[in-house]
Design an enzyme around this catalytic site. Sequence first.
Site, PDB file in Angstrom:
ATOM      1  N   THR A   8      44.027  43.784  42.462  1.00 54.12           N
ATOM      2  CA  THR A   8      45.214  43.660  43.461  1.00 54.12           C
ATOM      3  C   THR A   8      45.835  45.095  43.703  1.00 54.12           C
ATOM      4  O   THR A   8      46.459  45.574  42.547  1.00 54.12           O
ATOM      5  CB  THR A   8      46.106  42.712  42.761  1.00 54.12           C
ATOM      6  OG1 THR A   8      45.491  41.403  42.889  1.00 54.12           O
ATOM      7  CG2 THR A   8      47.388  42.447  43.832  1.00 54.12           C
ATOM      8  N   GLU A  93      49.885  43.634  32.433  1.00 55.63           N
ATOM      9  CA  GLU A  93      50.856  42.818  31.723  1.00 55.63           C
ATOM     10  C   GLU A  93      50.664  42.458  30.206  1.00 55.63           C
ATOM     11  O   GLU A  93      49.644  41.707  30.024  1.00 55.63           O
ATOM     12  CB  GLU A  93      51.208  41.502  32.395  1.00 55.63           C
ATOM     13  CG  GLU A  93      51.570  41.689  33.836  1.00 55.63           C
ATOM     14  CD  GLU A  93      51.102  40.514  34.879  1.00 55.63           C
ATOM     15  OE1 GLU A  93      50.123  39.777  34.425  1.00 55.63           O
ATOM     16  OE2 GLU A  93      51.796  40.085  35.856  1.00 55.63           O
ATOM     17  N   ASN A 219      52.744  35.448  32.146  1.00 52.13           N
ATOM     18  CA  ASN A 219      52.246  34.717  33.324  1.00 52.13           C
ATOM     19  C   ASN A 219      52.730  33.210  33.224  1.00 52.13           C
ATOM     20  O   ASN A 219      52.690  32.615  34.433  1.00 52.13           O
ATOM     21  CB  ASN A 219      50.868  34.686  33.225  1.00 52.13           C
ATOM     22  CG  ASN A 219      50.360  36.283  33.929  1.00 52.13           C
ATOM     23  OD1 ASN A 219      50.068  36.302  34.867  1.00 52.13           O
ATOM     24  ND2 ASN A 219      50.147  37.122  32.804  1.00 52.13           N
ATOM     25  N   THR A 224      56.769  31.271  41.593  1.00 54.61           N
ATOM     26  CA  THR A 224      56.267  31.997  42.736  1.00 54.61           C
ATOM     27  C   THR A 224      57.568  31.361  43.852  1.00 54.61           C
ATOM     28  O   THR A 224      58.219  30.797  43.629  1.00 54.61           O
ATOM     29  CB  THR A 224      55.007  31.047  43.514  1.00 54.61           C
ATOM     30  OG1 THR A 224      55.356  29.626  43.652  1.00 54.61           O
ATOM     31  CG2 THR A 224      53.786  31.240  42.823  1.00 54.61           C
TER      32      THR A 224
END
Length: 224
Positions: A8, A93, A219, A224
């Site tokens: 990404t 992360e 995570n 979202t």
Amino acid sequence: MIHPNMATMLCFMTTDAPVAQPFLAGALKKAVDSSFNMIDVDSDTSPDDIALVLGTAWQVAIQSTAVTRKQGIRGALSRVCITLARKMVADAEGATKVIQARVEGAASLEDARKAAREIIRSVGVKTAIYGQDANWGRVLSAVGNSGAAVVEEKVSLYFQSPDGKEICVFRGAPVSYDLVEAKACLAPAEVHIRVDMGLGEGAATAWGSDLTEEFVRLNSVYTT
């Protein structure tokens, strides 16, 4: 979502080198294949991938005879892409370590890349490195899972210490080694693993991050 297949990312680079578009496009493809396509954080790919090189001197194209200049530009572009790819992994992360897996002696370049990527993708390897466990079995299992040609009796596996010294933990079969020294190899912020397949000339390097409790926490609380 950072996994080999460019991960990404949005990468924009510029150059004032006098290069023609077809040459630079080919050079970028090779640079991406050995950098952004050789990293992993969480084994998840993403649709949001792009790497661009914007040129400012298209009007003066490199001539086909300028071999040295072409090699220099290819090398510079590759170094930039590798540096950026490594920074992505280091910024993962919750990560505490960068894992560098170097595979040599593979039957082909494709096999070397498969094996190197699988090592840094493996959850077993990631957690072992985080826990500073020189678990050669997890590394070799990842190589075996990669789909690359493997002859166990020809494989050698090494961990590299902070001072550059290599400790062999497997050479066709398990070998005796100092557990304290092996653990010390996994203590730095960058851990190096080298595998010699003993089958050919294929070689490739991949980079990944370790897997930590903090990665799971970040995570799991993500919304979202």
